[in-house]
Motif scaffolding. Structure first.
Motif, PDB file in Angstrom:
ATOM      1  N   VAL A 107      14.437  15.233   5.528  1.00  0.00           N
ATOM      2  CA  VAL A 107      15.250  14.239   4.814  1.00  0.00           C
ATOM      3  C   VAL A 107      14.294  13.251   4.154  1.00  0.00           C
ATOM      4  N   GLY A 108      14.220  13.297   2.827  1.00  0.00           N
ATOM      5  CA  GLY A 108      13.247  12.470   2.108  1.00  0.00           C
ATOM      6  C   GLY A 108      12.003  13.301   1.839  1.00  0.00           C
ATOM      7  N   THR A 109      11.873  13.743   0.587  1.00  0.00           N
ATOM      8  CA  THR A 109      10.762  14.657   0.260  1.00  0.00           C
ATOM      9  C   THR A 109       9.756  13.973  -0.654  1.00  0.00           C
ATOM     10  N   GLY A 110       9.423  12.737  -0.307  1.00  0.00           N
ATOM     11  CA  GLY A 110       8.379  12.004  -1.036  1.00  0.00           C
ATOM     12  C   GLY A 110       7.017  12.411  -0.497  1.00  0.00           C
ATOM     13  N   ARG A 111       6.085  11.453  -0.528  1.00  0.00           N
ATOM     14  CA  ARG A 111       4.709  11.770  -0.130  1.00  0.00           C
ATOM     15  C   ARG A 111       4.599  12.349   1.277  1.00  0.00           C
ATOM     16  N   ILE A 112       5.228  11.671   2.245  1.00  0.00           N
ATOM     17  CA  ILE A 112       5.099  12.120   3.641  1.00  0.00           C
ATOM     18  C   ILE A 112       5.958  13.353   3.891  1.00  0.00           C
ATOM     19  N   GLY A 113       7.183  13.330   3.352  1.00  0.00           N
ATOM     20  CA  GLY A 113       8.091  14.466   3.545  1.00  0.00           C
ATOM     21  C   GLY A 113       7.484  15.771   3.060  1.00  0.00           C
ATOM     22  N   VAL A 114       6.795  15.719   1.931  1.00  0.00           N
ATOM     23  CA  VAL A 114       6.163  16.936   1.393  1.00  0.00           C
ATOM     24  C   VAL A 114       5.071  17.438   2.346  1.00  0.00           C
ATOM     25  N   VAL A 133       0.881  -1.168   0.000  1.00  0.00           N
ATOM     26  CA  VAL A 133       0.000   0.000   0.000  1.00  0.00           C
ATOM     27  C   VAL A 133       0.919   1.220   0.000  1.00  0.00           C
ATOM     28  N   PRO A 134       1.206   1.768  -1.179  1.00  0.00           N
ATOM     29  CA  PRO A 134       2.269   2.773  -1.242  1.00  0.00           C
ATOM     30  C   PRO A 134       1.957   4.045  -0.462  1.00  0.00           C
ATOM     31  N   ALA A 135       0.696   4.397  -0.387  1.00  0.00           N
ATOM     32  CA  ALA A 135       0.374   5.637   0.333  1.00  0.00           C
ATOM     33  C   ALA A 135      -0.947   5.467   1.043  1.00  0.00           C
ATOM     34  N   THR A 170       9.963   9.303  12.142  1.00  0.00           N
ATOM     35  CA  THR A 170       8.726   8.513  12.020  1.00  0.00           C
ATOM     36  C   THR A 170       8.848   7.565  10.827  1.00  0.00           C
ATOM     37  N   SER A 171      10.071   7.345  10.346  1.00  0.00           N
ATOM     38  CA  SER A 171      10.227   6.585   9.107  1.00  0.00           C
ATOM     39  C   SER A 171      10.535   5.110   9.381  1.00  0.00           C
ATOM     40  N   ARG A 172      11.784   4.796   9.631  1.00  0.00           N
ATOM     41  CA  ARG A 172      12.165   3.444  10.045  1.00  0.00           C
ATOM     42  C   ARG A 172      13.298   3.574  11.052  1.00  0.00           C
ATOM     43  N   GLY A 227      15.428  20.714   2.246  1.00  0.00           N
ATOM     44  CA  GLY A 227      15.164  19.309   1.946  1.00  0.00           C
ATOM     45  C   GLY A 227      16.381  18.641   1.349  1.00  0.00           C
ATOM     46  N   SER A 228      16.502  17.313   1.611  1.00  0.00           N
ATOM     47  CA  SER A 228      17.517  16.558   0.876  1.00  0.00           C
ATOM     48  C   SER A 228      16.871  15.273   0.382  1.00  0.00           C
ATOM     49  N   ASP A 229      17.157  14.964  -0.862  1.00  0.00           N
ATOM     50  CA  ASP A 229      16.558  13.799  -1.510  1.00  0.00           C
ATOM     51  C   ASP A 229      17.321  13.587  -2.823  1.00  0.00           C
ATOM     52  N   PRO A 230      17.652  12.349  -3.169  1.00  0.00           N
ATOM     53  CA  PRO A 230      18.329  12.139  -4.461  1.00  0.00           C
ATOM     54  C   PRO A 230      17.451  12.567  -5.646  1.00  0.00           C
ATOM     55  N   TYR A 231      16.128  12.608  -5.434  1.00  0.00           N
ATOM     56  CA  TYR A 231      15.224  13.031  -6.518  1.00  0.00           C
ATOM     57  C   TYR A 231      14.479  14.295  -6.108  1.00  0.00           C
ATOM     58  N   ILE A 264      10.910   9.718  18.520  1.00  0.00           N
ATOM     59  CA  ILE A 264      10.904   8.569  17.605  1.00  0.00           C
ATOM     60  C   ILE A 264       9.591   7.785  17.697  1.00  0.00           C
ATOM     61  N   ASP A 265       9.068   7.480  16.546  1.00  0.00           N
ATOM     62  CA  ASP A 265       7.880   6.612  16.466  1.00  0.00           C
ATOM     63  C   ASP A 265       8.308   5.212  16.039  1.00  0.00           C
ATOM     64  N   VAL A 266       9.581   5.088  15.686  1.00  0.00           N
ATOM     65  CA  VAL A 266      10.121   3.825  15.170  1.00  0.00           C
ATOM     66  C   VAL A 266      11.468   3.598  15.848  1.00  0.00           C
ATOM     67  N   TYR A 267      11.835   2.332  15.993  1.00  0.00           N
ATOM     68  CA  TYR A 267      13.059   2.009  16.731  1.00  0.00           C
ATOM     69  C   TYR A 267      13.708   0.812  16.060  1.00  0.00           C
ATOM     70  N   GLN A 316       2.911   4.513  15.726  1.00  0.00           N
ATOM     71  CA  GLN A 316       1.493   4.850  15.601  1.00  0.00           C
ATOM     72  C   GLN A 316       1.235   6.008  14.632  1.00  0.00           C
ATOM     73  N   ALA A 317       2.311   6.442  13.934  1.00  0.00           N
ATOM     74  CA  ALA A 317       2.140   7.633  13.085  1.00  0.00           C
ATOM     75  C   ALA A 317       1.033   7.442  12.036  1.00  0.00           C
ATOM     76  N   PHE A 318       0.883   6.215  11.557  1.00  0.00           N
ATOM     77  CA  PHE A 318      -0.110   5.942  10.504  1.00  0.00           C
ATOM     78  C   PHE A 318      -1.526   5.806  11.063  1.00  0.00           C
ATOM     79  N   PHE A 319      -1.656   5.788  12.401  1.00  0.00           N
ATOM     80  CA  PHE A 319      -2.844   5.226  13.033  1.00  0.00           C
ATOM     81  C   PHE A 319      -4.015   6.204  13.112  1.00  0.00           C
TER      82      PHE A 319
HETATM   83  P1  NAI Z   1       8.044   7.945  -0.676  1.00  0.00           P
HETATM   84  O1  NAI Z   1       8.610   6.828  -1.463  1.00  0.00           O
HETATM   85  O2  NAI Z   1       6.902   8.739  -1.225  1.00  0.00           O
HETATM   86  O3  NAI Z   1       9.209   8.983  -0.309  1.00  0.00           O
HETATM   87  C1  NAI Z   1      10.464   8.591   0.161  1.00  0.00           C
HETATM   88  C2  NAI Z   1      11.467   9.623  -0.352  1.00  0.00           C
HETATM   89  O4  NAI Z   1      12.737   9.345   0.249  1.00  0.00           O
HETATM   90  C3  NAI Z   1      11.659   9.545  -1.879  1.00  0.00           C
HETATM   91  O5  NAI Z   1      11.472  10.825  -2.445  1.00  0.00           O
HETATM   92  C4  NAI Z   1      13.093   9.047  -2.023  1.00  0.00           C
HETATM   93  O6  NAI Z   1      13.741   9.556  -3.186  1.00  0.00           O
HETATM   94  C5  NAI Z   1      13.712   9.591  -0.741  1.00  0.00           C
HETATM   95  N1  NAI Z   1      15.017   9.025  -0.421  1.00  0.00           N
HETATM   96  C6  NAI Z   1      15.506   7.801  -0.751  1.00  0.00           C
HETATM   97  N2  NAI Z   1      16.779   7.700  -0.297  1.00  0.00           N
HETATM   98  C7  NAI Z   1      17.085   8.876   0.319  1.00  0.00           C
HETATM   99  C8  NAI Z   1      18.240   9.387   0.979  1.00  0.00           C
HETATM  100  N3  NAI Z   1      19.360   8.661   1.078  1.00  0.00           N
HETATM  101  N4  NAI Z   1      18.193  10.644   1.491  1.00  0.00           N
HETATM  102  C9  NAI Z   1      17.080  11.395   1.384  1.00  0.00           C
HETATM  103  N5  NAI Z   1      15.950  10.961   0.753  1.00  0.00           N
HETATM  104  C10 NAI Z   1      15.958   9.717   0.259  1.00  0.00           C
HETATM  105  O7  NAI Z   1       7.675   7.331   0.744  1.00  0.00           O
HETATM  106  P2  NAI Z   1       6.660   7.925   1.824  1.00  0.00           P
HETATM  107  O8  NAI Z   1       5.287   7.447   1.548  1.00  0.00           O
HETATM  108  O9  NAI Z   1       6.899   9.377   1.978  1.00  0.00           O
HETATM  109  O10 NAI Z   1       7.163   7.149   3.134  1.00  0.00           O
HETATM  110  C11 NAI Z   1       8.450   7.374   3.684  1.00  0.00           C
HETATM  111  C12 NAI Z   1       8.739   6.331   4.734  1.00  0.00           C
HETATM  112  O11 NAI Z   1       7.891   6.542   5.853  1.00  0.00           O
HETATM  113  C13 NAI Z   1       8.431   4.878   4.302  1.00  0.00           C
HETATM  114  O12 NAI Z   1       9.508   4.302   3.600  1.00  0.00           O
HETATM  115  C14 NAI Z   1       8.192   4.188   5.613  1.00  0.00           C
HETATM  116  O13 NAI Z   1       9.415   3.629   6.054  1.00  0.00           O
HETATM  117  C15 NAI Z   1       7.789   5.313   6.562  1.00  0.00           C
HETATM  118  N6  NAI Z   1       6.414   5.173   7.061  1.00  0.00           N
HETATM  119  C16 NAI Z   1       6.203   5.180   8.413  1.00  0.00           C
HETATM  120  C17 NAI Z   1       4.929   5.067   8.925  1.00  0.00           C
HETATM  121  C18 NAI Z   1       4.653   5.096  10.411  1.00  0.00           C
HETATM  122  O14 NAI Z   1       3.546   4.770  10.822  1.00  0.00           O
HETATM  123  N7  NAI Z   1       5.592   5.457  11.254  1.00  0.00           N
HETATM  124  C19 NAI Z   1       3.766   4.907   8.031  1.00  0.00           C
HETATM  125  C20 NAI Z   1       4.091   4.971   6.626  1.00  0.00           C
HETATM  126  C21 NAI Z   1       5.374   5.088   6.175  1.00  0.00           C
END
Ligand code: NAI
Length: 345
Positions: A168-175, A115-117, A249-251, A190-194, A274-277, A313-316
């Protein structure tokens, strides 16, 4: 003699899915969404509280698919055991797939969908909730006031307006996080390879080192990969401002926890939320209040007054659970019908 899983499914004309690591809310949401939107698909949902491991794959006997969450083990030996049990599909009810050996799955002919998003806003809102709580110490103030203690000493925070936030990471959640922080009047880096044009509406891209050096607050939203493992270790921490606030809140494994503890002791880190450990699979999602914490690193971490921990619980939110259930079962429907599944990994 029991038939094979495929025979069983065919005989029944139904599709059996065994869910691992479930909580009562998983059962509630998936059952409701299945009844409301997938009633003609013939999905039989079986809920287990067990975490998926090599041993627990026995629970998947007779299943067409398994549905797993963030701390389930989907390594090569587990995939081999699932394959032997007749399972053809792994449904991730989460976005991250760092716990899945994708090469092993491909070799076994097992499809993996995710479930990507699901309400990226929910995760971003929780990251900011943690930042606000830790900064303004509302969790401590709540307890004080309940005990009739209205003293303010020890509750001093800082104004976010005008400060620098690093995303750090400007994908869906970062934005989403960047938009909220920008709304507070923060300068957002922001920092992100893309590059993401949505991010550029509210923030400026810089190299990671510059982000570490200039930010007052850093929030992590990149996935866990070989490249991002311990992204926040000694080197990165040394570059940061003294007293920086870090939110993850990522991993868990994006942060080297032992180095973070050193940085908390030295005052380099002014706050850690931290929401993740890193080793969360041994702790999170269960009530362990009647026992003790066997993880000494986690136990040390939780003694700092400037560390705030929530249990993944960030997703909750109800909205997110609704979407997770709907997209997971839509993925299954597409795979069962042999249609294109856009969420294969
Ligand atoms: P996404 O795929 O939309 O965005 C991730 C971004 O990180 C991408 O733009 C990617 O290019 C970037 N990235 C990759 N390597 C990088 C690096 N070395 N430095 C900086 N940026 C880098 O993913 P989305 O949906 O934003 O989710 C991000 C993360 O959040 C997931 O991978 C997941 O681990 C975590 N997450 C945690 C939840 C929680 O409940 N705590 C719930 C959902 C997701």
């Amino acid at each position: 003699m029991p038939s094979t899983a495929q025979d069983t499914a065919t005989d029944r004309g139904r599709t059996r899915v065994v869910f691992f690591s479930t909580q009562p809310y998983d059962r509630r949401f998936f059952t409701r969404i299945n009844d409301e939107r997938f009633v003609d698909d013939g999905f039989d949902l079986v809920f287990s509280r067990d975490r998926l491991t090599v041993e627990s794959t026995a629970l998947a006997a007779g299943a067409d698919a398994v549905c797993v969450f963030v701390n389930d083990d989907v390594s090569a030996p587990v995939i081999e055991a699932l394959r032997a049990a007749g399972v053809r599909t792994v449904l991730l009810r989460c976005a991250g797939f760092n716990n899945v050996d994708l090469d092993a799955a491909r070799a076994a002919g097992i499809a993996v969908a995710r479930v990507p998003a699901y309400s990226p806003e929910a995760v971003a809102e929780h990251a900011v909730t943690m930042l606000l709580t830790l900064n303004r110490k509302t969790h401590r103030a709540y307890n004080r006031v309940r005990e009739g203690n209205f003293a303010l000493d020890g509750l001093l925070g800082f104004t976010l307006h005008g400060k620098v936030a690093g995303v750090v990471g400007t994908g869906r959640i970062g934005v989403c996080a960047a938009r909220i922080l920008h709304g507070f009047g923060m300068q957002v880096l922001g920092s992100d390879p893309y590059r993401n044009p949505e991010f550029e509406k509210v923030g400026t891209y810089v190299e990671p080192d510059e982000l570490f050096e200039r930010s007052d607050v850093i929030t992590l939203h990149s996935p866990l990969t070989a490249d991002t493992y311990h992204l926040i270790g000694k080197q990165a921490l040394d570059k940061m401002k003294d007293g920086v606030f870090l939110v993850n809140t990522s991993r868990g494994a994006l942060v080297d926890t032992k180095q973070a503890i050193k940085a908390l002791k030295s005052g380099k880190l002014g706050g850690l939320a931290i929401d993740v450990y890193e080793q969360e699979e041994a702790l999170f999602f269960h009530d362990r209040s009647h026992s003790f914490i066997p993880d000494d690193v986690f136990a040390r971490l939780s003694t700092f007054p400037n560390v705030l921990i929530t249990g993944h619980q960030a997703f909750f939110t109800g909205e997110a659970l609704d979407q997770i259930s709907d997209v997971t079962l839509s993925n299954l429907r597409a795979l069962v019908r042999g249609e294109d599944c856009p969420h294969l990994v």
